[in-house]
Scaffold this motif. Structure first.
Motif, mmCIF file in Angstrom:
data_model
loop_
_atom_site.group_PDB
_atom_site.id
_atom_site.type_symbol
_atom_site.label_atom_id
_atom_site.label_comp_id
_atom_site.label_asym_id
_atom_site.label_seq_id
_atom_site.Cartn_x
_atom_site.Cartn_y
_atom_site.Cartn_z
ATOM 1 N N TRP A 104 -6.336 -3.011 6.881
ATOM 2 C CA TRP A 104 -6.507 -3.421 5.742
ATOM 3 C C TRP A 104 -7.923 -2.737 5.163
ATOM 4 C CZ3 TRP A 104 -2.010 -4.523 6.395
ATOM 5 C CH2 TRP A 104 -1.473 -5.042 7.534
ATOM 6 N N GLY A 162 2.809 2.277 -9.390
ATOM 7 C CA GLY A 162 3.174 0.986 -9.526
ATOM 8 C C GLY A 162 3.593 0.262 -8.356
ATOM 9 N N ALA A 163 3.701 1.185 -7.294
ATOM 10 C CA ALA A 163 4.436 0.691 -6.012
ATOM 11 C C ALA A 163 3.671 1.322 -4.732
ATOM 12 C CB ALA A 163 5.994 1.107 -6.035
ATOM 13 N N THR A 164 3.283 0.436 -4.086
ATOM 14 C CA THR A 164 2.765 1.017 -2.413
ATOM 15 C C THR A 164 3.519 0.330 -1.352
ATOM 16 O OG1 THR A 164 0.716 0.786 -3.635
ATOM 17 C CG2 THR A 164 0.653 1.238 -1.324
ATOM 18 N N SER A 165 3.997 1.228 -0.328
ATOM 19 C CA SER A 165 4.675 0.553 0.635
ATOM 20 C C SER A 165 3.910 1.104 1.904
ATOM 21 C CB SER A 165 6.299 1.331 0.789
ATOM 22 O OG SER A 165 6.858 0.857 1.831
ATOM 23 N N ILE A 166 3.898 0.172 2.669
ATOM 24 C CA ILE A 166 2.902 0.408 3.859
ATOM 25 C C ILE A 166 3.588 -0.099 5.050
ATOM 26 C CG2 ILE A 166 0.635 -0.418 4.889
ATOM 27 C CD1 ILE A 166 0.447 -1.325 1.693
ATOM 28 N N PHE A 167 3.397 0.552 6.071
ATOM 29 C CA PHE A 167 3.823 0.228 7.422
ATOM 30 C C PHE A 167 2.752 0.178 8.611
ATOM 31 C CE2 PHE A 167 5.372 0.980 11.903
ATOM 32 C CZ PHE A 167 6.268 -0.197 11.792
ATOM 33 N N ILE A 169 4.893 -3.735 4.340
ATOM 34 C CA ILE A 169 4.339 -4.532 3.139
ATOM 35 C C ILE A 169 4.682 -3.796 1.953
ATOM 36 C CG2 ILE A 169 1.892 -4.966 2.172
ATOM 37 C CD1 ILE A 169 1.188 -4.312 5.358
ATOM 38 N N LEU A 204 -3.723 -10.076 3.274
ATOM 39 C CA LEU A 204 -3.214 -9.694 4.627
ATOM 40 C C LEU A 204 -4.229 -9.743 5.744
ATOM 41 C CD1 LEU A 204 -1.867 -6.454 3.132
ATOM 42 C CD2 LEU A 204 -0.163 -8.234 4.148
ATOM 43 N N ALA A 256 -8.050 -0.381 1.512
ATOM 44 C CA ALA A 256 -8.893 -0.865 0.656
ATOM 45 C C ALA A 256 -9.953 0.238 0.283
ATOM 46 C CB ALA A 256 -9.784 -2.286 0.997
ATOM 47 N N VAL A 277 3.277 -3.523 -2.122
ATOM 48 C CA VAL A 277 2.259 -3.931 -3.168
ATOM 49 C C VAL A 277 2.797 -3.363 -4.296
ATOM 50 C CG1 VAL A 277 -0.094 -4.208 -3.963
ATOM 51 C CG2 VAL A 277 0.516 -4.117 -1.438
ATOM 52 N N GLN A 323 -3.152 -12.628 8.739
ATOM 53 C CA GLN A 323 -3.079 -12.311 9.878
ATOM 54 C C GLN A 323 -3.958 -13.017 11.037
ATOM 55 O OE1 GLN A 323 -1.020 -8.142 10.216
ATOM 56 N NE2 GLN A 323 -2.781 -7.834 11.418
ATOM 57 N N TRP A 335 -5.260 -6.704 0.501
ATOM 58 C CA TRP A 335 -5.687 -6.208 1.851
ATOM 59 C C TRP A 335 -6.620 -7.456 2.236
ATOM 60 C CZ3 TRP A 335 -2.728 -2.931 0.835
ATOM 61 C CH2 TRP A 335 -2.407 -2.081 -0.085
#
Lengths: 81, 143, 143, 81
Positions: free
Chosen positions: B13, B32-37, C36, C16, B17, C38, C20, C13
């Motif tokens: 995290w 507009g879009a953030t995908s996180i794994f 995740i 999360l 940031a 956003v 967690q 962030w």
């Protein structure tokens, strides 16, 4: 010149060393490099190979100064994810 | 774009940031879009308790292939940015092993790109895991 | 599980990290995969500069349907946990609009569940956006 | 008892109010509630309807004490994501 042969993970442990430096004479392919370091042991079917950090095949060409690597299937990423 | 192999533990995290804060003015306000794994070390695997894990890699080859994967994803999904951080060394349960993230204009691209990053990483990046169990050590084999 | 509609800005962030950290001992060490998504306010849309956005919702109906969606996802993918936070009120570019996250044992489940959460949220949760452009206000219509 | 009819977003602005409280007599369906609040204006095809915060249809039953809502298609989630 010479060829460096590197081993990783379980193969490194089995070979008992991290790398072997070979005189480059008479080495033409990855398979030939394997033969030089492993003797009679056949190249395991699922073993991965790289030449200069690019994935290669048993018949890929190896030249003076190249770095050849052998390693088991990779297991990066999350833990069993 | 940031692609990194880390020897010590990291907080996913905080990394996200920090990375997003450093995004240039050109990128700010454009996604507009953030995908996180996030892949996390579990305390069990295949029915066994796992105490610690040792993550080995092939230095330089790893970075080279992670970069390739990141560049492929950016080209294919027109991403605003990409982040990949992968841990190596000794890891304890609950610690982060891998973080990937994709910033895009739309969610489909972000999701597909993040999935691509982690799937290709698992297929192509030279990492190996060894688990330390109460009954001894074992190398994790890819399924 | 946490499902929340927020009137003020939030840092995804930090949410999360906090969420967690609060996970019970039973869940810690049990998830290997977190996916995740956003959604962030952009400073452009359909060719126009967007200065601020006003997000209206149907109080209680929103929470009710977000809960339903979260419960459906947990049941379908056997998730360890789920988080949904959605912003309402006046929003500035670069601020977070929505955060969804799914914790699972494996990455396929985590990715599919997070995608389900955001897709269903967009389809079923009663939110409406009004954009403030230099030339005036307009309601955003769903495509 | 009575029935509360609520409007949201662009429809709220167009109706000029947030809600109307109707005497429940003679109101049997969502469509009938719409007729009472909108007069001659036909129910727009893409308008969404809810009864007690569950999505409903024009012919869904409305009972004493129910809350009926009409609103345009929803647009939550990321900004145009």
């Amino acid at each position: 010149m010479a060829i460096t042969v590197r081993f990783f993970a379980s193969l490194r442990e089995r070979m008992g060393c991290e790398q072997v430096v070979l005189d480059s004479q008479d080495i033409g392919t990855v398979a030939a490099a394997w033969e030089r370091v492993a003797g009679d042991e056949a190249l395991p079917a699922n073993l991965l190979m790289a030449v200069n950090m690019e994935y290669a095949k048993a018949d890929s060409v190896v030249r003076d100064g190249d770095e050849v690597a052998f390693f088991p299937p990779v297991t990066g990423g999350g833990h069993a994810c | 774009m940031l692609v990194e192999v880390r020897g010590g533990s990291f907080d996913p995290w905080r990394e996200l940031a920090d990375f997003q804060r450093r995004m240039t003015g050109e990128k700010r306000g454009k996604y507009g879009a953030t995908s996180i794994f996030v892949g996390t070390m579990r305390d069990f695997n295949q029915g066994n308790d796992v105490r610690t894990m040792l993550l080995e890699h092939y230095p330089q080859m790893t970075e080279k292939h992670l970069h390739k994967i990141a560049i492929e994803a950016v080209a294919r999904w027109d991403l605003r940015d990409v982040l990949i951080i992968h841990r190596v060394g000794k890891i304890a349960p609950d610690e982060t092993i891998v973080l990937v993230a994709a910033w895009a204009a739309h969610r489909a691209a972000a999701f597909e790109a993040a999935r691509y990053l982690i799937d290709e990483l698992k297929l192509r990046a030279p990492f190996w895991k060894k688990e330390c169990l109460p009954q001894g050590e074992r190398w994790v084999s890819s399924e």
